[in-house]
Design an enzyme around this catalytic site. Structure first.
Site, PDB file in Angstrom:
ATOM      1  N   ASN A  92      -6.461   6.670   4.095  1.00  0.00           N
ATOM      2  CA  ASN A  92      -7.876   6.972   3.883  1.00  0.00           C
ATOM      3  C   ASN A  92      -8.230   8.450   4.055  1.00  0.00           C
ATOM      4  O   ASN A  92      -9.354   8.852   3.763  1.00  0.00           O
ATOM      5  CB  ASN A  92      -8.740   6.138   4.838  1.00  0.00           C
ATOM      6  CG  ASN A  92      -8.661   4.656   4.521  1.00  0.00           C
ATOM      7  OD1 ASN A  92      -7.994   4.231   3.588  1.00  0.00           O
ATOM      8  ND2 ASN A  92      -9.348   3.851   5.315  1.00  0.00           N
ATOM      9  N   ASP A 146      -0.885   2.560  -5.492  1.00  0.00           N
ATOM     10  CA  ASP A 146      -0.915   1.125  -5.749  1.00  0.00           C
ATOM     11  C   ASP A 146      -2.234   0.747  -6.408  1.00  0.00           C
ATOM     12  O   ASP A 146      -3.247   1.422  -6.231  1.00  0.00           O
ATOM     13  CB  ASP A 146      -0.763   0.351  -4.433  1.00  0.00           C
ATOM     14  CG  ASP A 146      -1.853   0.733  -3.429  1.00  0.00           C
ATOM     15  OD1 ASP A 146      -1.770   1.841  -2.867  1.00  0.00           O
ATOM     16  OD2 ASP A 146      -2.787  -0.066  -3.233  1.00  0.00           O
ATOM     17  N   HIS A 198       0.816  -1.213   0.000  1.00  0.00           N
ATOM     18  CA  HIS A 198       0.000   0.000   0.000  1.00  0.00           C
ATOM     19  C   HIS A 198       0.856   1.273   0.000  1.00  0.00           C
ATOM     20  O   HIS A 198       0.333   2.361  -0.219  1.00  0.00           O
ATOM     21  CB  HIS A 198      -0.910  -0.014   1.234  1.00  0.00           C
ATOM     22  CG  HIS A 198      -2.308   0.468   0.976  1.00  0.00           C
ATOM     23  ND1 HIS A 198      -2.862   0.554  -0.288  1.00  0.00           N
ATOM     24  CD2 HIS A 198      -3.284   0.897   1.835  1.00  0.00           C
ATOM     25  CE1 HIS A 198      -4.103   1.006  -0.189  1.00  0.00           C
ATOM     26  NE2 HIS A 198      -4.387   1.224   1.072  1.00  0.00           N
TER      27      HIS A 198
END
Length: 230
Positions: free
Chosen positions: A82, A107, A35
């Site tokens: 997020n 990603d 990530h």
């Protein structure tokens, strides 16, 4: 907050700046995970063009410099994935950049491991970091992306667990090559508007994957033949 001089220098340049934003999670815990490949791409690019990532502003680790005579701003939001838009939105607004001068590196599980794709615009594809960025761009999707393939989780593996895993040794070798190609891709963005050159890059990446797949199949066949001959 960045100095007014810095903003004036960049925004009154003959060339309007580019803002490259790499997505990831802050902290040693997440270094080397799938990530965080967006962070790694920004670091590799910064090193290749001699830009120091030594500023902390807008909830991001940042660097500023020039590639040739083109002003470039690099950023790695430290808000956690997020909430990436909480950094990206104010940063683009501060420099008064139109979204066609913003590129987000992230990603992508929909692309094979190590395969890159330049994209002029698009949706978030269920990527929470991109979703946050778009929300803070007032749901505008007219910004470029460099998508870095990390492959899909094997079997029934939880995608969240897959994203937070570190790369295997074979995958890491592919990603090292992909990051080097990513430097070329970002330089291409600086030198050429979206068009034929971007499409040629994407086609080359597609065929790179096909070659890798074919080579893998040949290796498996040869290994199988060797086993049966014993």
């Amino acid at each position: 907050m960045l100095s007014r001089l810095s903003r004036r220098c960049y925004c009154t340049s003959v060339h309007r700046p580019w803002l490259f934003i790499g997505l990831g999670n802050p902290g040693d815990k997440y270094k080397g995970t799938r990530h965080n490949i967006g962070f790694e791409m920004i670091d590799v690019f910064a090193e290749s063009v001699g830009i120091q990532m030594n500023l902390v502003n807008f909830k991001a680790i940042m660097g500023q410099g020039f590639v040739g005579d083109l002003p470039v701003i690099l950023a790695k939001p430290q808000t956690y994935m997020n909430l990436s838009g909480e950094s990206s939105g104010p940063l683009a607004a501060y420099y008064k950049l139109p979204l066609n001068r913003v590129l987000v590196v992230h990603d992508d599980m929909q692309l094979p491991c190590g395969v890159l794709r330049l994209q002029e615009k698009g949706g978030h594809g269920c990527h929470n970091g991109l979703k946050s960025v778009m929300n803070h761009f007032r749901d505008n999707r007219e910004f470029a992306r460099l998508r870095i393939g990390i492959g899909k989780p094997p079997g029934q593996m939880d995608p969240k667990a897959f994203l937070l895993q570190k790369f295997s040794t074979p995958a890491l070798e592919r990603m090292d090559g992909a990051l080097a190609e990513g430097v070329d891709a970002l330089k291409l963005v600086l030198s050429k508007d979206f068009g034929e050159s971007w499409r040629v890059f994407n086609v080359e990446q597609k065929y790179k994957h096909l070659r890798q797949h074919n080579n893998s199949c040949v290796t498996q066949i040869l290994s199988s033949d060797h086993f049966h001959q014993r």
